[in-house]
Design a protein around this motif. Structure first.
Motif, PDB file in Angstrom:
ATOM      1  N   TRP A 146       0.673  -1.274  -0.105  1.00  0.00           N
ATOM      2  CA  TRP A 146       0.023  -0.054   0.075  1.00  0.00           C
ATOM      3  C   TRP A 146       0.628   1.212  -0.065  1.00  0.00           C
ATOM      4  O   TRP A 146       0.407   2.257  -0.608  1.00  0.00           O
ATOM      5  CB  TRP A 146      -1.037   0.070   1.252  1.00  0.00           C
ATOM      6  N   LYS A 147       2.039   1.325   0.860  1.00  0.00           N
ATOM      7  CA  LYS A 147       2.998   2.323   0.882  1.00  0.00           C
ATOM      8  C   LYS A 147       3.625   2.556  -0.491  1.00  0.00           C
ATOM      9  O   LYS A 147       3.682   3.794  -1.139  1.00  0.00           O
ATOM     10  CB  LYS A 147       4.094   2.132   1.847  1.00  0.00           C
ATOM     11  N   ILE A 148       4.064   1.437  -1.499  1.00  0.00           N
ATOM     12  CA  ILE A 148       4.755   1.632  -2.592  1.00  0.00           C
ATOM     13  C   ILE A 148       3.844   1.988  -3.620  1.00  0.00           C
ATOM     14  O   ILE A 148       3.992   2.958  -4.409  1.00  0.00           O
ATOM     15  CB  ILE A 148       5.236   0.036  -3.055  1.00  0.00           C
ATOM     16  N   PHE A 149       2.422   1.675  -3.663  1.00  0.00           N
ATOM     17  CA  PHE A 149       1.333   2.192  -4.588  1.00  0.00           C
ATOM     18  C   PHE A 149       0.565   3.620  -4.102  1.00  0.00           C
ATOM     19  O   PHE A 149      -0.211   3.919  -4.701  1.00  0.00           O
ATOM     20  CB  PHE A 149       0.270   0.781  -4.359  1.00  0.00           C
ATOM     21  N   GLN A 150       1.232   4.043  -2.991  1.00  0.00           N
ATOM     22  CA  GLN A 150       0.651   5.412  -2.429  1.00  0.00           C
ATOM     23  C   GLN A 150      -1.108   5.089  -2.164  1.00  0.00           C
ATOM     24  O   GLN A 150      -1.718   6.098  -2.443  1.00  0.00           O
ATOM     25  CB  GLN A 150       0.931   6.502  -3.395  1.00  0.00           C
ATOM     26  N   GLN A 151      -1.220   3.972  -1.631  1.00  0.00           N
ATOM     27  CA  GLN A 151      -2.796   3.841  -1.428  1.00  0.00           C
ATOM     28  C   GLN A 151      -2.999   4.036   0.156  1.00  0.00           C
ATOM     29  O   GLN A 151      -3.105   3.153   0.948  1.00  0.00           O
ATOM     30  CB  GLN A 151      -3.230   2.411  -1.831  1.00  0.00           C
ATOM     31  N   ASN A 152      -3.218   5.359   0.478  1.00  0.00           N
ATOM     32  CA  ASN A 152      -3.203   5.796   2.023  1.00  0.00           C
ATOM     33  C   ASN A 152      -4.615   5.585   2.295  1.00  0.00           C
ATOM     34  O   ASN A 152      -4.943   5.398   3.513  1.00  0.00           O
ATOM     35  CB  ASN A 152      -2.875   7.393   2.035  1.00  0.00           C
ATOM     36  N   SER A 153      -5.562   5.330   1.555  1.00  0.00           N
ATOM     37  CA  SER A 153      -7.062   5.417   1.926  1.00  0.00           C
ATOM     38  C   SER A 153      -7.536   3.716   1.391  1.00  0.00           C
ATOM     39  O   SER A 153      -7.103   3.415   0.331  1.00  0.00           O
ATOM     40  CB  SER A 153      -7.707   6.585   1.341  1.00  0.00           C
ATOM     41  N   PRO A 154      -8.368   3.092   2.263  1.00  0.00           N
ATOM     42  CA  PRO A 154      -8.822   1.930   1.693  1.00  0.00           C
ATOM     43  C   PRO A 154      -9.726   1.983   0.531  1.00  0.00           C
ATOM     44  O   PRO A 154      -9.701   1.205  -0.424  1.00  0.00           O
ATOM     45  CB  PRO A 154      -9.842   1.703   2.858  1.00  0.00           C
ATOM     46  N   ALA A 155     -10.133   3.287   0.045  1.00  0.00           N
ATOM     47  CA  ALA A 155     -10.915   3.367  -1.240  1.00  0.00           C
ATOM     48  C   ALA A 155     -10.041   3.248  -2.172  1.00  0.00           C
ATOM     49  O   ALA A 155     -10.602   3.034  -3.313  1.00  0.00           O
ATOM     50  CB  ALA A 155     -11.704   4.783  -1.213  1.00  0.00           C
ATOM     51  N   ASP A 156      -8.744   3.402  -2.032  1.00  0.00           N
ATOM     52  CA  ASP A 156      -7.746   3.452  -3.231  1.00  0.00           C
ATOM     53  C   ASP A 156      -7.386   1.828  -3.406  1.00  0.00           C
ATOM     54  O   ASP A 156      -6.719   1.607  -4.780  1.00  0.00           O
ATOM     55  CB  ASP A 156      -6.423   3.866  -2.932  1.00  0.00           C
ATOM     56  N   ARG A 157      -7.714   1.275  -2.596  1.00  0.00           N
ATOM     57  CA  ARG A 157      -7.331  -0.308  -2.654  1.00  0.00           C
ATOM     58  C   ARG A 157      -8.391  -1.374  -3.220  1.00  0.00           C
ATOM     59  O   ARG A 157      -9.726  -0.827  -3.135  1.00  0.00           O
ATOM     60  CB  ARG A 157      -6.918  -0.681  -1.225  1.00  0.00           C
ATOM     61  N   LYS A 158      -8.030  -2.549  -3.445  1.00  0.00           N
ATOM     62  CA  LYS A 158      -8.819  -3.435  -3.728  1.00  0.00           C
ATOM     63  C   LYS A 158      -9.831  -3.840  -2.360  1.00  0.00           C
ATOM     64  O   LYS A 158      -9.091  -3.871  -1.242  1.00  0.00           O
ATOM     65  CB  LYS A 158      -8.449  -5.033  -4.336  1.00  0.00           C
ATOM     66  N   ASN A 159     -10.966  -4.294  -2.448  1.00  0.00           N
ATOM     67  CA  ASN A 159     -11.615  -4.627  -1.238  1.00  0.00           C
ATOM     68  C   ASN A 159     -11.462  -6.209  -1.002  1.00  0.00           C
ATOM     69  O   ASN A 159     -12.343  -6.984  -1.401  1.00  0.00           O
ATOM     70  CB  ASN A 159     -13.321  -4.300  -1.445  1.00  0.00           C
TER      71      ASN A 159
END
Length: 215
Positions: free
Chosen positions: A48-61
C-alpha cells in the motif's frame, strides 16, 4: 459502522497442507504459519505504501488473504486471494529459506493487491511490478539479472522490475501512478502520460544508460 470495520480489516491465514512432506516439515521448523501470517500483513502495508494507497478506497476490497503450503511443483502462485507455496521448493532451497519465502510472499501478495488493467495489462508487466515491490523491500535474490540486462521491457520478473526502478527514478511515484491507471484498463500510452516518452524509447534509454555505465 460494522460494514466500515469489516472493509478496513483484513484477515490473514496460513495453513500447511503438506505437513507430512520433507518441505512441509522444513516449513514448520524454519518458517511457521504464524511468521507467514505476520509476513502477509507486513507485505500488505508495504505494498500500500509503494502504491501510495493511503485510503482503503484506493485499494481492492480484499477481506481475507490465505497462504497454503502445498505439495506441488514450481515456486508459488496466487488465485482468488489465495497464495499457494510449493513445499518442494521450500525443501530444495539451499539458502536462507525464511528470507526467501518472505520475498516470495511479498511478490505473491502484490498480485493480490495490484490492479491489472482488468486483465489487459501485459503479464510481464504484472509480474515485473510484483518483483519491483520485492526489489524495493530489499528482498531480491542474488541470482536476479543486473540493471540494464534483458531483451524486452515487458520480459517480466527481474528484468521488468529493474526497468520500472529506472522509470521510477525519473519520476518518484511512477509505479504507484502506473498501478492507479491500471485500475480500469491498460494502454502503453500510460508511459507517455507519466514520463513523456513511449515505453520503447524509455527501454532504449534504460539500456543505453547501463551500457554506458559498464563501458
Amino acid at each position: 459502522m460494522a460494514n466500515i470495520i469489516s472493509f478496513l480489516e483484513v484477515d490473514y491465514a496460513g495453513t500447511n497442507r503438506a505437513a507430512n512432506t520433507p518441505g512441509g516439515v522444513r516449513f514448520n521448523r524454519d518458517i511457521g504459519a504464524q511468521y507467514s501470517k505476520q509476513t502477509l500483513a507486513a507485505a500488505a502495508s508495504f505494498i500500500w505504501k509503494i502504491f501510495q494507497q493511503n485510503s482503503p478506497a484506493d485499494r481492492k476490497n480484499v477481506q481475507k488473504v490465505s497462504m497454503f503450503v502445498d505439495d506441488m511443483g514450481g515456486v508459488a502462485y496466487t488465485s482468488n486471494n489465495e497464495i499457494h507455496v510449493s513445499a518442494r521448493y521450500i525443501q530444495s532451497y539451499s539458502g536462507n529459506v525464511k528470507r526467501e519465502i518472505a520475498g516470495v510472499l511479498l511478490h505473491e501478495s502484490t498480485h493480490v493487491w495490484q490492479w491489472n488493467g482488468n486483465g489487459g495489462a501485459p503479464s510481464g508487466l504484472i509480474v515485473g511490478i510484483a518483483d519491483y515491490v520485492r526489489l524495493k523491500a530489499g528482498l531480491a535474490p542474488s541470482h536476479w539479472v543486473k540493471p540494464g540486462q534483458g531483451d524486452r521491457w515487458d520480459q517480466g520478473y527481474g528484468v521488468t522490475a529493474r526497468f520500472l526502478d529506472y522509470c521510477n527514478s525519473l519520476r518518484n511515484g511512477f509505479v504507484a501512478q502506473l498501478n492507479k491507471k491500471m485500475r480500469n484498463g491498460y494502454s502503453n500510452q500510460f508511459f507517455v502520460d507519466l514520463l513523456g516518452k513511449t515505453v520503447d524509447q524509455l527501454w532504449r534509454d534504460y539500456k543505453a544508460k547501463f551500457r554506458t555505465a559498464s563501458e
